[in-house]
Design a protein around this motif. Structure first.
Motif, short mmCIF file in Angstrom:
data_model
loop_
_atom_site.label_atom_id
_atom_site.label_comp_id
_atom_site.label_asym_id
_atom_site.label_seq_id
_atom_site.Cartn_x
_atom_site.Cartn_y
_atom_site.Cartn_z
N ARG A 60 1.13 -0.83 -0.05
CA ARG A 60 0.21 -0.09 -0.07
C ARG A 60 0.92 1.34 0.09
O ARG A 60 0.23 1.72 -0.94
CB ARG A 60 -1.12 0.51 1.12
CG ARG A 60 -2.17 -1.02 0.71
CD ARG A 60 -2.99 -0.55 2.08
NE ARG A 60 -4.40 -1.04 1.49
CZ ARG A 60 -5.42 -1.04 3.22
NH1 ARG A 60 -5.03 -0.72 4.54
NH2 ARG A 60 -5.95 -2.18 3.07
N ARG A 61 2.31 1.15 0.78
CA ARG A 61 2.90 2.41 0.83
C ARG A 61 3.51 2.49 -0.62
O ARG A 61 4.06 3.55 -0.70
CB ARG A 61 3.96 2.48 1.34
CG ARG A 61 3.21 2.56 3.23
CD ARG A 61 4.56 2.63 4.34
NE ARG A 61 5.08 1.20 4.58
CZ ARG A 61 4.93 0.09 5.29
NH1 ARG A 61 3.61 0.70 6.06
NH2 ARG A 61 5.32 -0.64 5.20
N LYS A 62 3.64 1.54 -1.32
CA LYS A 62 4.07 1.57 -2.20
C LYS A 62 3.77 2.24 -3.77
O LYS A 62 3.53 2.12 -4.74
CB LYS A 62 5.16 0.64 -2.39
CG LYS A 62 6.03 0.58 -2.04
CD LYS A 62 7.42 -0.83 -2.17
CE LYS A 62 8.31 -1.01 -1.12
NZ LYS A 62 8.98 -2.75 -1.26
N GLY A 63 1.96 2.45 -3.43
CA GLY A 63 0.49 2.75 -4.52
C GLY A 63 0.16 1.35 -4.72
O GLY A 63 0.11 1.17 -5.97
N ALA A 64 0.94 -0.10 -4.31
CA ALA A 64 -0.52 -1.22 -5.16
C ALA A 64 -1.65 -1.01 -5.01
O ALA A 64 -2.42 -0.34 -3.50
CB ALA A 64 0.43 -2.21 -4.25
N GLY A 65 -2.13 -0.96 -6.92
CA GLY A 65 -3.54 -0.93 -6.38
C GLY A 65 -4.24 -2.11 -5.46
O GLY A 65 -4.93 -2.19 -4.26
N ASN A 66 -4.54 -3.90 -5.49
CA ASN A 66 -5.56 -4.21 -5.61
C ASN A 66 -5.17 -5.54 -4.66
O ASN A 66 -3.84 -6.41 -4.52
CB ASN A 66 -5.66 -5.22 -6.77
CG ASN A 66 -6.90 -6.28 -6.24
OD1 ASN A 66 -7.59 -6.46 -5.25
ND2 ASN A 66 -7.80 -6.93 -7.09
N ILE A 67 -4.88 -4.87 -4.18
CA ILE A 67 -4.47 -5.76 -1.95
C ILE A 67 -5.15 -7.11 -1.56
O ILE A 67 -4.51 -7.91 -1.53
CB ILE A 67 -4.22 -4.53 -1.42
CG1 ILE A 67 -3.78 -3.53 -1.15
CG2 ILE A 67 -4.11 -5.10 0.31
CD1 ILE A 67 -2.43 -3.29 -1.39
N ASP A 68 -6.20 -7.05 -2.11
CA ASP A 68 -6.75 -8.63 -1.69
C ASP A 68 -6.22 -9.31 -2.24
O ASP A 68 -6.43 -10.70 -2.42
CB ASP A 68 -8.27 -8.28 -2.54
CG ASP A 68 -10.07 -7.52 -1.33
OD1 ASP A 68 -8.91 -6.98 -0.33
OD2 ASP A 68 -10.45 -6.96 -1.74
N VAL A 69 -5.59 -9.41 -3.82
CA VAL A 69 -5.43 -9.99 -4.62
C VAL A 69 -3.86 -10.58 -4.12
O VAL A 69 -3.59 -11.98 -3.79
CB VAL A 69 -4.77 -9.65 -6.14
CG1 VAL A 69 -4.04 -10.80 -6.96
CG2 VAL A 69 -5.79 -10.05 -7.35
N LEU A 70 -2.95 -9.85 -3.17
CA LEU A 70 -1.89 -10.20 -2.93
C LEU A 70 -2.44 -10.44 -1.18
O LEU A 70 -1.49 -11.67 -0.94
CB LEU A 70 -1.40 -8.58 -2.66
CG LEU A 70 0.17 -8.98 -1.09
CD1 LEU A 70 1.46 -8.83 -1.92
CD2 LEU A 70 -0.04 -8.52 -0.36
N VAL A 71 -3.16 -10.21 -0.58
CA VAL A 71 -3.88 -11.00 1.02
C VAL A 71 -3.78 -12.41 -0.02
O VAL A 71 -3.33 -13.84 0.74
CB VAL A 71 -4.98 -10.21 1.10
CG1 VAL A 71 -5.29 -10.91 2.27
CG2 VAL A 71 -3.80 -8.79 1.97
#
Length: 94
Positions: A60-71
């Protein structure tokens, strides 16, 4: 009695992914941490949760868009590795 397919059992890995994913999103949305027992997690699942949340916050701090995919991806990787190595131990905290 109707004949039909039996309900599919949820695998240990899928259950772990579901729990870790749910609580990761709760924490990331600011709804706080509890202790692992109040979250219905084992200590091992809680360790995975902390890793997932730390990675998601960094993204998030780096500006990633879709955190749900990462999670989802990291929860699955963590849970799969955890169960491959034996999963929970003999105590409820593992």
């Amino acid at each position: 009695m109707a004949d039909g397919p039996s309900p599919k059992a949820t695998s240990d890995v899928d259950l772990c992914v579901s729990i870790v994913g749910h609580w990761s999103r709760e924490v990331l949305d600011g709804r706080g941490y509890g202790d692992y027992q109040s979250m219905g997690m084992s200590g091992g699942q809680y360790d995975i949760l902390r890793e997932v949340v730390d990675s998601a916050r960094a993204a998030r701090r780096k500006g990633a868009g879709n955190i749900d995919v990462l999670v989802e991806r990291q929860a699955r990787e963590g849970c799969t590795a955890w169960y491959r190595s034996g999963g929970p131990g003999e105590g409820p905290w593992r």
